[in-house]
Design a protein around this motif. Structure first.
Motif, PDB file in Angstrom:
ATOM      1  N   UNK A  28       0.831  -1.205   0.000  1.00  0.00           N
ATOM      2  CA  UNK A  28       0.000   0.000   0.000  1.00  0.00           C
ATOM      3  C   UNK A  28       0.867   1.257   0.000  1.00  0.00           C
ATOM      4  N   UNK A  29       2.021   1.206   0.695  1.00  0.00           N
ATOM      5  CA  UNK A  29       2.933   2.363   0.691  1.00  0.00           C
ATOM      6  C   UNK A  29       3.459   2.633  -0.708  1.00  0.00           C
ATOM      7  N   UNK A  30       3.896   1.590  -1.398  1.00  0.00           N
ATOM      8  CA  UNK A  30       4.429   1.804  -2.743  1.00  0.00           C
ATOM      9  C   UNK A  30       3.314   2.195  -3.711  1.00  0.00           C
ATOM     10  N   UNK A  31       2.106   1.631  -3.511  1.00  0.00           N
ATOM     11  CA  UNK A  31       0.982   2.034  -4.357  1.00  0.00           C
ATOM     12  C   UNK A  31       0.675   3.523  -4.179  1.00  0.00           C
ATOM     13  N   UNK A  32       0.733   3.981  -2.942  1.00  0.00           N
ATOM     14  CA  UNK A  32       0.445   5.394  -2.686  1.00  0.00           C
ATOM     15  C   UNK A  32       1.499   6.280  -3.336  1.00  0.00           C
ATOM     16  N   UNK A  33       2.761   5.870  -3.243  1.00  0.00           N
ATOM     17  CA  UNK A  33       3.820   6.652  -3.894  1.00  0.00           C
ATOM     18  C   UNK A  33       3.661   6.646  -5.407  1.00  0.00           C
ATOM     19  N   UNK A  34       3.308   5.497  -5.964  1.00  0.00           N
ATOM     20  CA  UNK A  34       3.105   5.433  -7.406  1.00  0.00           C
ATOM     21  C   UNK A  34       1.974   6.349  -7.829  1.00  0.00           C
ATOM     22  N   UNK A  35       0.953   6.471  -6.979  1.00  0.00           N
ATOM     23  CA  UNK A  35      -0.183   7.334  -7.305  1.00  0.00           C
ATOM     24  C   UNK A  35       0.113   8.801  -7.025  1.00  0.00           C
ATOM     25  N   UNK A  36       0.776   9.087  -5.919  1.00  0.00           N
ATOM     26  CA  UNK A  36       0.987  10.482  -5.502  1.00  0.00           C
ATOM     27  C   UNK A  36       2.147  11.141  -6.227  1.00  0.00           C
ATOM     28  N   UNK A  37       3.242  10.399  -6.477  1.00  0.00           N
ATOM     29  CA  UNK A  37       4.409  10.979  -7.114  1.00  0.00           C
ATOM     30  C   UNK A  37       5.455  11.436  -6.119  1.00  0.00           C
ATOM     31  N   UNK A  38       6.517  12.042  -6.661  1.00  0.00           N
ATOM     32  CA  UNK A  38       7.693  12.383  -5.853  1.00  0.00           C
ATOM     33  C   UNK A  38       7.538  13.649  -5.040  1.00  0.00           C
ATOM     34  N   UNK A  39       6.670  14.580  -5.488  1.00  0.00           N
ATOM     35  CA  UNK A  39       6.744  15.937  -4.955  1.00  0.00           C
ATOM     36  C   UNK A  39       5.687  16.195  -3.892  1.00  0.00           C
ATOM     37  N   UNK A  40       6.097  16.874  -2.833  1.00  0.00           N
ATOM     38  CA  UNK A  40       5.181  17.342  -1.796  1.00  0.00           C
ATOM     39  C   UNK A  40       5.128  18.862  -1.859  1.00  0.00           C
ATOM     40  N   UNK A  41       4.134  19.498  -1.182  1.00  0.00           N
ATOM     41  CA  UNK A  41       4.063  20.968  -1.215  1.00  0.00           C
ATOM     42  C   UNK A  41       5.389  21.601  -0.819  1.00  0.00           C
ATOM     43  N   UNK A  42       5.718  22.681  -1.508  1.00  0.00           N
ATOM     44  CA  UNK A  42       6.994  23.343  -1.297  1.00  0.00           C
ATOM     45  C   UNK A  42       8.052  22.916  -2.282  1.00  0.00           C
ATOM     46  N   UNK A  43       7.702  21.970  -3.177  1.00  0.00           N
ATOM     47  CA  UNK A  43       8.644  21.555  -4.210  1.00  0.00           C
ATOM     48  C   UNK A  43       9.798  20.737  -3.698  1.00  0.00           C
ATOM     49  N   UNK A  44       9.566  19.917  -2.670  1.00  0.00           N
ATOM     50  CA  UNK A  44      10.604  19.033  -2.159  1.00  0.00           C
ATOM     51  C   UNK A  44      10.175  17.584  -2.356  1.00  0.00           C
ATOM     52  N   UNK A  45      11.124  16.666  -2.135  1.00  0.00           N
ATOM     53  CA  UNK A  45      10.873  15.259  -2.398  1.00  0.00           C
ATOM     54  C   UNK A  45      10.079  14.642  -1.253  1.00  0.00           C
ATOM     55  N   UNK A  46       9.111  13.825  -1.607  1.00  0.00           N
ATOM     56  CA  UNK A  46       8.263  13.137  -0.633  1.00  0.00           C
ATOM     57  C   UNK A  46       9.131  12.313   0.314  1.00  0.00           C
ATOM     58  N   UNK A  47       9.009  12.484   1.637  1.00  0.00           N
ATOM     59  CA  UNK A  47       9.844  11.698   2.569  1.00  0.00           C
ATOM     60  C   UNK A  47       9.688  10.194   2.385  1.00  0.00           C
ATOM     61  N   UNK A  48       8.484   9.751   2.029  1.00  0.00           N
ATOM     62  CA  UNK A  48       8.288   8.318   1.827  1.00  0.00           C
ATOM     63  C   UNK A  48       9.005   7.828   0.566  1.00  0.00           C
ATOM     64  N   UNK A  49       9.160   8.698  -0.418  1.00  0.00           N
ATOM     65  CA  UNK A  49       9.945   8.335  -1.593  1.00  0.00           C
ATOM     66  C   UNK A  49      11.413   8.153  -1.209  1.00  0.00           C
ATOM     67  N   UNK A  50      11.910   9.045  -0.379  1.00  0.00           N
ATOM     68  CA  UNK A  50      13.295   8.922   0.093  1.00  0.00           C
ATOM     69  C   UNK A  50      13.470   7.622   0.870  1.00  0.00           C
ATOM     70  N   UNK A  51      12.504   7.307   1.740  1.00  0.00           N
ATOM     71  CA  UNK A  51      12.606   6.089   2.551  1.00  0.00           C
ATOM     72  C   UNK A  51      12.579   4.839   1.669  1.00  0.00           C
ATOM     73  N   UNK A  52      11.695   4.835   0.668  1.00  0.00           N
ATOM     74  CA  UNK A  52      11.653   3.678  -0.230  1.00  0.00           C
ATOM     75  C   UNK A  52      12.973   3.536  -0.979  1.00  0.00           C
ATOM     76  N   UNK A  53      13.491   4.630  -1.520  1.00  0.00           N
ATOM     77  CA  UNK A  53      14.745   4.555  -2.256  1.00  0.00           C
ATOM     78  C   UNK A  53      15.883   4.061  -1.391  1.00  0.00           C
ATOM     79  N   UNK A  54      15.997   4.591  -0.193  1.00  0.00           N
ATOM     80  CA  UNK A  54      17.091   4.203   0.687  1.00  0.00           C
ATOM     81  C   UNK A  54      16.950   2.760   1.164  1.00  0.00           C
ATOM     82  N   UNK A  55      15.719   2.321   1.403  1.00  0.00           N
ATOM     83  CA  UNK A  55      15.503   0.936   1.825  1.00  0.00           C
ATOM     84  C   UNK A  55      15.846  -0.026   0.693  1.00  0.00           C
TER      85      UNK A  55
END
Length: 628
Positions: A28-55
């Protein structure tokens, strides 16, 4: 915690690990990232995207460091497959001037030789840590993979951070790209080498290919062709784009840039010495080196979006059109990195992904010689804006409605032999004066019974105040929502006519009686005759598709700053709006709105001055609409 690599032959160094990696990620976490995308308000990278990449990186590089269940089963299985096929490696590759660049590799274990793909990372604090999905996909296709973070990018303490100052795709970055090829040749002995990059990395890939004939193919995603016109076009600075990029370096400008590049940056932000800024940017533009790329014959695949907030589509189209190598241009709904970001990360691993699947097919054809249909592709494939089918979206974890929409039917795509074949005709729409009671002016087709270009009128607005007519709500985010099925809706009644002028067609009808009133394909042109009560004026033109209830979606836009104006003298200006592929439904109207400000841009507007637009004989104002 520090980890030793599980297989130690080869040029790997000790992988220091990421702080805080270890919490389980669900499907469900990866599905949400696939649906939401990389960017969060303020034009920065989604923290969950960073966590998935690092994991995912940790799972690739370490043996048993993560407990079972840390990754979703499908993603964990792909990691296991890759580890059976390829040797993972973490590296610090030394540049010719003594800096160490962070890099990650997957070296095929089967007898070779194998083709190599080098992946310079995008312009983020997390470097190649946002590319593990692409690394896995390429390794599973039989490639050696070498991903790296360009010099200067990254946050302190992260193993994906590279030393040095950011060179902004300058000569040092080009030399570094060749150094990475040298490293790969020494350690992997590839059969052939290609580059694949997203955003910043895509420009570096093109530039390295232009200067290093060992690069046999390029994939450039969310890319640019001319950095100068990306930053500064129509005498207008793209301020929001630069400010967004500055937030994504991983540090302050004083830390991240050397003296020369800091000076250029300050000149741009302070609106001075712009000729020098343009010369600096042209040296960093792949378009400048088109002849070198043509000489090498390097097949190049481009992918970009219609509503790009960082690298506007026209500058890329112009560069693409100049190339004479095998080439492909895919254009998608949305904004920077929205189409490919989740796939590069790994959130879409194992699922169909037309954006990346076509990029990988390009590499398979040009690096491995596969006859996979690429040889028959047209040069251009354009997704038509907002032609997807959508339904209300639900949260993948709770099942509750989110208030957004999700795509259930893909948007239409159209292929054309060349870019010039995208536009098959033009319709000239004359701008008319005010309607009855001071209402909006009209956009009048020249073959209308009224006939001809409308002249003899003048209209004015009070400049210096922004209106509801804006290109987007927020760079990166608004277009990401478009990509996901939620294009922004405007209420055209809220556009303050004291500070903007508007012209509108009547309800559009299709010549064949079908559902599409106009098929906009290409870059609209606009000619206006202008006066101002001061010497300068900022003009921002927006084209809207307006429904029967006066709600609208934006088709395209473009700013222009005009200088040397006078209250008693007309100045006629022409400019291109950004290219678009947009079907305006039958019964809808096309609206042109011109105001003086937009948050994306630095404008020449003087607040509380008056800007006048007219249509004198011999210099009539009109909109030229490209049709497909």
């Amino acid at each position: 915690m520090r980890h030793r690599l599980p297989i130690t032959d080869g040029p790997s160094e000790e992988f220091p690990g990421f702080p805080g990696v270890g919490a389980a990620l669900t499907e469900a976490d990866t599905d949400r990232l696939a649906a939401d995308g990389l960017w969060v308000p303020g034009g920065t990278v989604h923290p969950e995207a960073v966590r998935l990449g690092q994991t995912l990186v940790t799972a690739l590089l370490t043996d048993g460091a993560l407990p079972d269940g840390t990754l979703p089963a499908a993603l964990a299985e792909r990691v296991a497959r890759v580890r059976r096929l390829a040797l993972p490696g973490y590296h610090r590759v030394e540049t010719t001037d003594g800096h160490r660049l962070s890099a990650f590799s997957l070296r095929q274990l089967a007898p070779g030789p194998h083709a190599l793909v080098v992946l310079p990372s995008g312009w983020t604090p997390f470097g190649w840590g946002l590319l593990p999905g692409a690394c896995v996909a390429l390794a599973l296709r039989g490639y050696h993979v070498l991903a790296y973070t360009p010099r200067g990018l990254g946050a302190p303490g992260l193993p994906t951070t590279s030393e040095g100052h950011i060179d902004v795709a300058g000569p040092l970055d080009v030399a570094d790209g060749s150094t990475l090829v040298d490293f790969a040749v020494e350690h992997f002995a590839p059969a052939v080498t290609g580059f694949m990059g997203e955003s910043y990395g895509s420009g570096i890939g093109q530039l390295v290919a232009a200067h290093d004939e060992r690069v046999a193919a390029v994939v450039a995603l969310s890319t640019w062709g001319n950095l100068a016109t990306s930053l500064y076009a129509n005498r207008t600075r793209h301020l929001a784009a630069v400010r967004t990029l500055l937030r994504l370096t991983g540090g302050s400008p004083e830390e991240k840039f050397g003296e020369e590049n800091r000076r250029i940056l300050h000149d741009f932000l302070d609106d001075r010495n712009l000729d020098a800024v343009v010369r600096w940017a042209e040296r960093r533009s792949p378009e400048t080196y088109t002849e070198l790329t043509d000489d090498h014959g390097t097949p190049t695949f481009f992918s970009n979006t219609w509503h790009e907030s960082l690298f506007p589509v026209n500058e890329l189209v112009d560069a693409f059109d100049r190339l004479r190598v095998p080439k492909r241009l895919n254009l998608w709904i949305g904004d920077h990195a929205a189409p490919e970001g989740a796939g590069l990360l790994g959130a879409r691993s194992g699922r169909p992904d037309p954006v990346l699947d076509e990029a990988y097919a390009w590499l398979d054809h040009h690096l491995k010689g596969e006859r996979n249909g690429v040889e028959d592709w047209d040069e251009v494939c354009a997704q038509v804006m907002f032609t997807y089918a959508t339904e209300p979206a639900a949260d993948p974890v709770t099942g509750q409605p989110t208030g957004a929409r999700r795509i259930v039917g893909a948007a239409a795509r159209e292929t054309r032999p060349t870019w010039r074949d995208v536009t098959v005709g033009h319709e000239v729409l004359a701008l008319t004066g005010e309607g009855p009671g001071g209402t909006d002016g009209g956009l009048l087709p020249l073959d209308d019974g009224e006939g001809g270009l409308a002249t003899g009128w003048r209209r004015s607005f009070l400049a210096g105040v922004d209106t509801e007519a804006t290109a987007m709500g927020e760079p990166l985010r608004t277009g990401q929502e478009e990509w996901n099925g939620d294009p922004r809706t405007y209420d055209t009644r809220k556009i303050d006519r004291r500070h903007a002028l508007a012209w509108t067609t009547g309800p559009l009808a299709a010549a064949d009686g079908g559902p599409v009133g106009r098929r906009v394909r290409g870059a609209p042109g606009l000619r206006l005759t202008v006066r101002s009560t001061t010497g300068t004026a900022g003009l921002v033109a927006h084209l809207f598709d307006v429904a029967e209830d006066d709600s609208a979606r934006i088709v395209t836009h473009e700013p222009l700053n005009v200088h040397d104006l006078a209250p008693d003298r007309d100045t006629t200006v022409t400019w291109r709006l950004q290219a678009a592929a947009y079907d305006i439904p039958a019964g809808h109207r096309l609206m042109l709105v011109v105001d003086s400000k937009d948050p994306l841009y630095g404008d020449a507007t003087v607040t509380w001055t008056r800007t006048e637009i007219g249509s004198p004989p011999g210099a009539a104002s009109f909109l030229e609409l490209p049709l497909g």
